[in-house]
Design a protein around this motif. Structure first.
Motif, PDB file in Angstrom:
ATOM      1  N   MET A   1      49.209  64.350  35.173  1.00  0.00           N
ATOM      2  CA  MET A   1      49.741  63.558  34.076  1.00  0.00           C
ATOM      3  C   MET A   1      51.001  62.817  34.541  1.00  0.00           C
ATOM      4  SD  MET A   1      50.854  64.926  30.384  1.00  0.00           S
ATOM      5  CE  MET A   1      51.917  63.967  29.397  1.00  0.00           C
ATOM      6  N   ILE A   2      51.100  61.567  34.177  1.00  0.00           N
ATOM      7  CA  ILE A   2      52.242  60.750  34.573  1.00  0.00           C
ATOM      8  C   ILE A   2      53.361  60.919  33.549  1.00  0.00           C
ATOM      9  CG2 ILE A   2      53.043  58.399  34.941  1.00  0.00           C
ATOM     10  CD1 ILE A   2      50.201  57.705  35.781  1.00  0.00           C
ATOM     11  N   SER A   3      54.539  61.202  34.037  1.00  0.00           N
ATOM     12  CA  SER A   3      55.694  61.384  33.162  1.00  0.00           C
ATOM     13  C   SER A   3      56.182  60.025  32.672  1.00  0.00           C
ATOM     14  CB  SER A   3      56.813  62.089  33.912  1.00  0.00           C
ATOM     15  OG  SER A   3      57.978  62.119  33.118  1.00  0.00           O
ATOM     16  N   THR A   4      56.475  59.944  31.382  1.00  0.00           N
ATOM     17  CA  THR A   4      57.003  58.704  30.826  1.00  0.00           C
ATOM     18  C   THR A   4      58.463  58.869  30.407  1.00  0.00           C
ATOM     19  OG1 THR A   4      56.158  59.292  28.636  1.00  0.00           O
ATOM     20  CG2 THR A   4      54.778  57.875  30.018  1.00  0.00           C
ATOM     21  N   ARG A   5      59.124  59.883  30.941  1.00  0.00           N
ATOM     22  CA  ARG A   5      60.545  60.069  30.654  1.00  0.00           C
ATOM     23  C   ARG A   5      61.341  58.903  31.221  1.00  0.00           C
ATOM     24  NH1 ARG A   5      62.976  64.240  33.203  1.00  0.00           N
ATOM     25  NH2 ARG A   5      64.708  64.011  31.780  1.00  0.00           N
ATOM     26  N   PHE A   6      62.553  58.747  30.755  1.00  0.00           N
ATOM     27  CA  PHE A   6      63.437  57.709  31.269  1.00  0.00           C
ATOM     28  C   PHE A   6      64.724  58.389  31.741  1.00  0.00           C
ATOM     29  CE2 PHE A   6      66.151  53.868  30.872  1.00  0.00           C
ATOM     30  CZ  PHE A   6      65.441  53.093  31.755  1.00  0.00           C
ATOM     31  N   PRO A   7      64.690  59.018  32.931  1.00  0.00           N
ATOM     32  CA  PRO A   7      65.850  59.779  33.401  1.00  0.00           C
ATOM     33  C   PRO A   7      67.010  58.867  33.791  1.00  0.00           C
ATOM     34  CG  PRO A   7      64.206  59.662  35.112  1.00  0.00           C
ATOM     35  CD  PRO A   7      63.597  59.021  33.898  1.00  0.00           C
ATOM     36  N   ARG A   8      68.137  59.469  33.969  1.00  0.00           N
ATOM     37  CA  ARG A   8      69.336  58.741  34.344  1.00  0.00           C
ATOM     38  C   ARG A   8      69.177  58.039  35.693  1.00  0.00           C
ATOM     39  NH1 ARG A   8      75.252  59.905  32.641  1.00  0.00           N
ATOM     40  NH2 ARG A   8      74.317  60.314  30.636  1.00  0.00           N
ATOM     41  N   THR A   9      68.364  58.611  36.559  1.00  0.00           N
ATOM     42  CA  THR A   9      68.135  58.002  37.876  1.00  0.00           C
ATOM     43  C   THR A   9      67.307  56.721  37.777  1.00  0.00           C
ATOM     44  OG1 THR A   9      66.178  59.366  38.207  1.00  0.00           O
ATOM     45  CG2 THR A   9      68.262  60.210  39.077  1.00  0.00           C
ATOM     46  N   ALA A  10      66.717  56.444  36.617  1.00  0.00           N
ATOM     47  CA  ALA A  10      65.904  55.245  36.421  1.00  0.00           C
ATOM     48  C   ALA A  10      66.718  54.110  35.811  1.00  0.00           C
ATOM     49  CB  ALA A  10      64.712  55.564  35.522  1.00  0.00           C
ATOM     50  N   ARG A  11      68.039  54.261  35.818  1.00  0.00           N
ATOM     51  CA  ARG A  11      68.898  53.251  35.200  1.00  0.00           C
ATOM     52  C   ARG A  11      69.824  52.630  36.237  1.00  0.00           C
ATOM     53  NH1 ARG A  11      70.588  56.950  29.987  1.00  0.00           N
ATOM     54  NH2 ARG A  11      68.439  57.474  29.485  1.00  0.00           N
ATOM     55  N   VAL A  12      70.011  51.328  36.135  1.00  0.00           N
ATOM     56  CA  VAL A  12      71.021  50.638  36.944  1.00  0.00           C
ATOM     57  C   VAL A  12      72.304  50.753  36.135  1.00  0.00           C
ATOM     58  CG1 VAL A  12      71.755  48.447  37.930  1.00  0.00           C
ATOM     59  CG2 VAL A  12      69.332  49.050  37.902  1.00  0.00           C
ATOM     60  N   ARG A  13      73.318  51.420  36.700  1.00  0.00           N
ATOM     61  CA  ARG A  13      74.530  51.671  35.930  1.00  0.00           C
ATOM     62  C   ARG A  13      75.802  51.134  36.585  1.00  0.00           C
ATOM     63  NH1 ARG A  13      75.124  57.474  34.747  1.00  0.00           N
ATOM     64  NH2 ARG A  13      76.442  56.753  33.073  1.00  0.00           N
ATOM     65  N   ALA A  14      75.843  51.107  37.896  1.00  0.00           N
ATOM     66  CA  ALA A  14      77.070  50.718  38.589  1.00  0.00           C
ATOM     67  C   ALA A  14      77.235  49.197  38.599  1.00  0.00           C
ATOM     68  CB  ALA A  14      77.041  51.246  40.018  1.00  0.00           C
ATOM     69  N   ARG A  15      78.454  48.759  38.425  1.00  0.00           N
ATOM     70  CA  ARG A  15      78.751  47.326  38.438  1.00  0.00           C
ATOM     71  C   ARG A  15      78.344  46.697  39.769  1.00  0.00           C
ATOM     72  NH1 ARG A  15      81.964  43.726  35.579  1.00  0.00           N
ATOM     73  NH2 ARG A  15      82.656  41.970  36.839  1.00  0.00           N
ATOM     74  N   SER A  16      78.540  47.431  40.863  1.00  0.00           N
ATOM     75  CA  SER A  16      78.178  46.901  42.182  1.00  0.00           C
ATOM     76  C   SER A  16      76.665  46.661  42.272  1.00  0.00           C
ATOM     77  CB  SER A  16      78.630  47.855  43.285  1.00  0.00           C
ATOM     78  OG  SER A  16      78.012  49.119  43.130  1.00  0.00           O
ATOM     79  N   ASP A  17      75.866  47.509  41.643  1.00  0.00           N
ATOM     80  CA  ASP A  17      74.416  47.299  41.631  1.00  0.00           C
ATOM     81  C   ASP A  17      74.052  46.061  40.825  1.00  0.00           C
ATOM     82  OD1 ASP A  17      73.901  49.497  43.219  1.00  0.00           O
ATOM     83  OD2 ASP A  17      73.489  50.840  41.531  1.00  0.00           O
ATOM     84  N   PHE A  18      74.693  45.900  39.653  1.00  0.00           N
ATOM     85  CA  PHE A  18      74.440  44.706  38.848  1.00  0.00           C
ATOM     86  C   PHE A  18      74.794  43.448  39.643  1.00  0.00           C
ATOM     87  CE2 PHE A  18      74.319  47.574  35.204  1.00  0.00           C
ATOM     88  CZ  PHE A  18      73.425  46.950  34.356  1.00  0.00           C
ATOM     89  N   ASP A  19      75.966  43.454  40.273  1.00  0.00           N
ATOM     90  CA  ASP A  19      76.400  42.287  41.055  1.00  0.00           C
ATOM     91  C   ASP A  19      75.420  41.978  42.182  1.00  0.00           C
ATOM     92  OD1 ASP A  19      78.611  42.009  39.445  1.00  0.00           O
ATOM     93  OD2 ASP A  19      79.982  43.039  40.836  1.00  0.00           O
ATOM     94  N   ARG A  20      74.971  43.009  42.888  1.00  0.00           N
ATOM     95  CA  ARG A  20      74.021  42.820  43.993  1.00  0.00           C
ATOM     96  C   ARG A  20      72.705  42.222  43.483  1.00  0.00           C
ATOM     97  NH1 ARG A  20      70.042  46.097  44.976  1.00  0.00           N
ATOM     98  NH2 ARG A  20      71.041  47.845  43.909  1.00  0.00           N
ATOM     99  N   ILE A  21      72.201  42.717  42.361  1.00  0.00           N
ATOM    100  CA  ILE A  21      70.931  42.215  41.817  1.00  0.00           C
ATOM    101  C   ILE A  21      71.087  40.779  41.343  1.00  0.00           C
ATOM    102  CG2 ILE A  21      69.212  42.568  40.000  1.00  0.00           C
ATOM    103  CD1 ILE A  21      70.026  45.611  40.204  1.00  0.00           C
ATOM    104  N   PHE A  22      72.203  40.461  40.695  1.00  0.00           N
ATOM    105  CA  PHE A  22      72.428  39.095  40.227  1.00  0.00           C
ATOM    106  C   PHE A  22      72.548  38.121  41.402  1.00  0.00           C
ATOM    107  CE2 PHE A  22      74.304  40.857  36.111  1.00  0.00           C
ATOM    108  CZ  PHE A  22      73.184  40.535  35.374  1.00  0.00           C
ATOM    109  N   GLN A  23      73.193  38.537  42.478  1.00  0.00           N
ATOM    110  CA  GLN A  23      73.414  37.633  43.607  1.00  0.00           C
ATOM    111  C   GLN A  23      72.213  37.521  44.533  1.00  0.00           C
ATOM    112  OE1 GLN A  23      76.972  39.043  45.483  1.00  0.00           O
ATOM    113  NE2 GLN A  23      78.296  38.391  43.792  1.00  0.00           N
ATOM    114  N   GLN A  24      71.522  38.624  44.800  1.00  0.00           N
ATOM    115  CA  GLN A  24      70.465  38.624  45.802  1.00  0.00           C
ATOM    116  C   GLN A  24      69.059  38.665  45.222  1.00  0.00           C
ATOM    117  OE1 GLN A  24      71.340  41.972  48.287  1.00  0.00           O
ATOM    118  NE2 GLN A  24      73.359  41.197  48.842  1.00  0.00           N
TER     119      GLN A  24
END
Length: 148
Positions: A1-24
């Protein structure tokens, strides 16, 4: 069975990650939402950006985020690995949860991160039976035979 949970590890939270995704990352957009996507090796992660310009009331912004998070949670196991940031636009405040879900699915398909749904086999439309059109009568004038 495939889990449909949304754990904390499935979230982009750090500002540096947001900046990297927006730029690259790559970007696709609709009038309601914009999607910034950067492929990677890890499981799909979601970041949300819903500003006060979208809806000045926190309850409205939270409703948008809840609908997008729920859709992503259900689609997560079908998505290509990488980081996804969804930016809501002011038109999102007037959309229902189902409209937001459809917009997110469409963006993910346009980005190539979500395979297009398999179309069910459809029957061909019935063709007209032979002889159903009345035959042209030989005495009727044609456009070329009229005097003029």
């Amino acid at each position: 069975m495939i889990s449909t949970r949304f754990p904390r590890t499935a979230r982009v939270r750090a500002r540096s990650d947001f900046d990297r995704i927006f730029q690259q990352g790559r970007r696709v957009a609709l009038p309601v939402l914009a999607l910034h996507w950067q492929s990677g090796d890890a499981a799909p992660r979601l970041g949300l950006a819903v500003s006060r310009k979208v809806d000045p009331h926190a309850v409205g912004r939270n409703r948008i985020k809840r609908a997008l998070r729920e859709t992503f949670r259900h689609l997560r196991h079908d998505l290509a690995p990488g980081d996804y940031v969804v930016v809501a636009r002011p038109a999102a405040a007037r959309c229902t949860g189902a409209e937001l879900a459809a917009a997110l699915r469409g963006l993910l398909q346009r980005a190539g991160a979500l395979p297009a749904p398999a179309l069910p086999p459809t029957a061909l439309p019935p063709t007209a039976a032979p002889g159903t059109m009345p035959a042209a009568s030989p005495s009727a004038p044609t456009p070329d035979s009229r005097p003029g």
